[in-house]
Design a protein around this motif. Structure first.
Motif, PDB file in Angstrom:
ATOM      1  N   THR A  96       0.811  -1.168   0.045  1.00  0.00           N
ATOM      2  CA  THR A  96      -0.082   0.020  -0.045  1.00  0.00           C
ATOM      3  C   THR A  96       0.923   1.100   0.074  1.00  0.00           C
ATOM      4  O   THR A  96       2.028   1.196   0.348  1.00  0.00           O
ATOM      5  CB  THR A  96      -0.871  -0.218   1.198  1.00  0.00           C
ATOM      6  N   PRO A  97       0.233   2.502  -0.470  1.00  0.00           N
ATOM      7  CA  PRO A  97       0.960   3.548  -0.407  1.00  0.00           C
ATOM      8  C   PRO A  97       1.439   4.169   0.791  1.00  0.00           C
ATOM      9  O   PRO A  97       2.445   5.020   1.066  1.00  0.00           O
ATOM     10  CB  PRO A  97       0.178   4.754  -1.179  1.00  0.00           C
ATOM     11  N   ASP A  98       0.788   3.526   1.999  1.00  0.00           N
ATOM     12  CA  ASP A  98       1.065   3.997   3.580  1.00  0.00           C
ATOM     13  C   ASP A  98       2.193   3.350   3.858  1.00  0.00           C
ATOM     14  O   ASP A  98       2.932   3.846   4.874  1.00  0.00           O
ATOM     15  CB  ASP A  98      -0.233   3.754   4.286  1.00  0.00           C
ATOM     16  N   ASP A  99       2.599   2.060   3.473  1.00  0.00           N
ATOM     17  CA  ASP A  99       3.626   1.276   4.036  1.00  0.00           C
ATOM     18  C   ASP A  99       4.951   1.195   3.002  1.00  0.00           C
ATOM     19  O   ASP A  99       6.080   0.508   3.294  1.00  0.00           O
ATOM     20  CB  ASP A  99       3.079   0.087   4.678  1.00  0.00           C
ATOM     21  N   GLU A 100       4.635   1.489   1.935  1.00  0.00           N
ATOM     22  CA  GLU A 100       5.702   1.532   0.632  1.00  0.00           C
ATOM     23  C   GLU A 100       6.210   3.159   0.183  1.00  0.00           C
ATOM     24  O   GLU A 100       5.313   3.477  -0.517  1.00  0.00           O
ATOM     25  CB  GLU A 100       5.502   0.772  -0.547  1.00  0.00           C
ATOM     26  N   PRO A 101       7.201   3.598   0.553  1.00  0.00           N
ATOM     27  CA  PRO A 101       7.439   4.945   0.207  1.00  0.00           C
ATOM     28  C   PRO A 101       7.545   5.267  -1.393  1.00  0.00           C
ATOM     29  O   PRO A 101       7.431   6.267  -1.913  1.00  0.00           O
ATOM     30  CB  PRO A 101       8.791   5.456   0.964  1.00  0.00           C
ATOM     31  N   ASP A 102       8.052   4.078  -2.010  1.00  0.00           N
ATOM     32  CA  ASP A 102       8.221   4.067  -3.625  1.00  0.00           C
ATOM     33  C   ASP A 102       7.145   3.594  -4.314  1.00  0.00           C
ATOM     34  O   ASP A 102       7.284   3.194  -5.435  1.00  0.00           O
ATOM     35  CB  ASP A 102       9.514   3.342  -3.848  1.00  0.00           C
ATOM     36  N   TYR A 103       5.914   3.424  -3.547  1.00  0.00           N
ATOM     37  CA  TYR A 103       4.757   2.940  -4.291  1.00  0.00           C
ATOM     38  C   TYR A 103       4.428   3.533  -5.646  1.00  0.00           C
ATOM     39  O   TYR A 103       4.556   2.740  -6.595  1.00  0.00           O
ATOM     40  CB  TYR A 103       3.413   3.398  -3.432  1.00  0.00           C
ATOM     41  N   HIS A 104       4.393   4.885  -5.977  1.00  0.00           N
ATOM     42  CA  HIS A 104       3.991   5.469  -7.200  1.00  0.00           C
ATOM     43  C   HIS A 104       4.989   4.977  -8.325  1.00  0.00           C
ATOM     44  O   HIS A 104       4.783   4.582  -9.453  1.00  0.00           O
ATOM     45  CB  HIS A 104       3.975   6.982  -7.165  1.00  0.00           C
ATOM     46  N   ASP A 105       6.350   4.964  -7.853  1.00  0.00           N
ATOM     47  CA  ASP A 105       7.618   4.659  -8.831  1.00  0.00           C
ATOM     48  C   ASP A 105       7.512   3.122  -9.110  1.00  0.00           C
ATOM     49  O   ASP A 105       7.669   2.787 -10.420  1.00  0.00           O
ATOM     50  CB  ASP A 105       8.810   4.899  -8.305  1.00  0.00           C
ATOM     51  N   ILE A 106       7.115   2.320  -8.179  1.00  0.00           N
ATOM     52  CA  ILE A 106       6.900   0.740  -8.489  1.00  0.00           C
ATOM     53  C   ILE A 106       5.968   0.756  -9.324  1.00  0.00           C
ATOM     54  O   ILE A 106       5.950   0.007 -10.464  1.00  0.00           O
ATOM     55  CB  ILE A 106       6.676   0.119  -6.964  1.00  0.00           C
ATOM     56  N   LEU A 107       4.564   1.135  -9.173  1.00  0.00           N
ATOM     57  CA  LEU A 107       3.619   1.240 -10.236  1.00  0.00           C
ATOM     58  C   LEU A 107       4.048   1.470 -11.516  1.00  0.00           C
ATOM     59  O   LEU A 107       3.509   1.068 -12.700  1.00  0.00           O
ATOM     60  CB  LEU A 107       2.425   1.783  -9.846  1.00  0.00           C
TER      61      LEU A 107
END
Length: 376
Positions: A353-364
């Motif tokens: 989730t975007p709350d527990d993964e700081p690179d969430y957007h870049d990963i997607l």
């Protein structure tokens, strides 16, 4: 052949950047100049691939060998080179014939042996489409064979299918290739984060990624076979999953796409009778993968949902908790594109989730690229 050695732990962003590791930048003077490959050498013709300079040079050489009826056309538009099929190659059958003869001859001559040599040759035809994001409308294998036998050069019907070519050679011509991946998993009704996924170990005799962990089911989409039919075929061949199980329970859940450039260990240039032969080039790939999930239904006979090796591509299967899978991914023990499929699963299922993964957007973003196609 030995399997992988665990690396130092990586972040999940580093994992996806290992797989999606290249961007197209025509304005970077330090970048290798990639040349658009179009059906015809004019800007109105659809772009179907990107060619490295060594391939362009070899295609020019091919024209000098067949000066009476060259297969390739070269043109410049606003100072930028473009390559296309010659005007007389107007049908999918004609283009397929040219590519078949060319790639088989290059193989036999020892050109680019690290990509299309006898050990790398797959003897499997992949489709090339006018629009790599469009419909998969290649004729069935039976229809294509009948066309070849009848030498039927009738005009194309205007569909998205352009021609087909040897699977191994797709990397040389920078075309988009397609595949299917399926995650087979179990989850307890009363424990939402209890996911366990079936993970195969690739055979240590495989030419690529020997001994690495993989997705439950994965394989390419050959020319003339539909997306879901490819999944049904691969599910039996790789995991012994019966057709009725896959047809009833497999669910399409999206796609991932990435550009993977693998640098070979050495670059060898040898002089032959026909000039320079370059071996050990970069292996490039624009890849789009159709993703499916198959959950073992609660209360079902689990024995029918247990994947088992059938061919010589898989050594064994393990049912692993997702936490263990993630640790193996972070230590580099999974095939690179498989890691993306599993991370996509985690996003969709709410494990990432975007709350527990700081690179969430870049990963997607890395998992859903369009290959910079608009600037090809």
């Amino acid at each position: 052949m030995a399997g992988p050695t665990a690396s130092a732990p990586q972040t999940l962003l580093q994992v996806v950047q290992t797989c999606d590791n290249f961007t197209v930048d025509h304005n970077d003077p330090a970048a290798e100049p990639l040349v658009p490959w179009r059906l015809a050498a004019d800007l109105s013709s659809p772009a179907i691939g990107l060619l490295r300079p060594a391939i362009v040079a070899q295609l020019r050489e091919e024209n000098t060998r067949a000066s009476d009826s060259p297969s390739w056309e070269f043109a410049e538009h606003a100072g930028r080179l473009c390559v296309g099929f010659a005007p007389h190659l107007k049908t999918s059958l004609a283009r397929t014939r040219v590519m078949k003869e060319l790639c088989e001859r290059w193989r036999d001559e020892g050109r680019w042996a690290d990509v299309i040599g006898p050990r790398k040759w797959r003897d499997e035809m992949y489709p090339v489409f006018r629009n790599p994001f469009g419909a998969h409308d290649a004729p069935t294998a039976e229809a294509q064979l009948a066309q070849l036998l009848d030498q039927d050069d009738a005009a194309d019907d205007g569909g998205n299918y352009a021609f087909m070519m040897e699977r191994a050679a797709c990397a040389l011509f920078g075309v988009v290739t397609y595949g299917v991946h399926m995650s087979v998993y179990e989850a307890d009704e009363d424990a939402p984060r209890s996911c366990r996924m079936w993970v195969p170990m690739r055979a240590r005799t495989k030419q690529t990624w020997p001994g690495y962990f993989d997705n439950s089911v994965a394989g390419g989409i050959p020319s003339g076979l539909g997306i879901f039919e490819s999944l049904v075929k691969e599910s039996m061949e790789e995991a012994s999953l019966e057709e009725d199980i896959v047809r009833e329970h497999a669910r399409p859940v999206g796609t991932i796409s990435y550009f993977y450039r693998h640098v070979c260990a050495t670059l060898v240039i040898t002089a032959g009778a026909d000039g320079l032969c370059i071996l050990g080039l970069l292996r490039d790939g624009f890849n789009r993968r159709y993703v499916f999930d198959l959950r073992t239904p609660p209360g079902a006979d689990k024995s029918r949902f247990i994947p088992k090796p059938l061919d010589d591509e898989v050594e064994s299967f393990e049912l692993l908790p997702l936490e263990e899978i993630v640790q193996r991914i972070r230590h580099g023990l999974f095939k690179a594109n498989t890691a993306l499929v599993i991370l996509d699963f985690m996003v969709r299922q709410g494990y990432l989730t975007p709350d527990d993964e700081p690179d969430y957007h870049d990963i997607l973003t890395h998992m859903h690229t369009r290959f910079d196609y608009e600037i090809w």
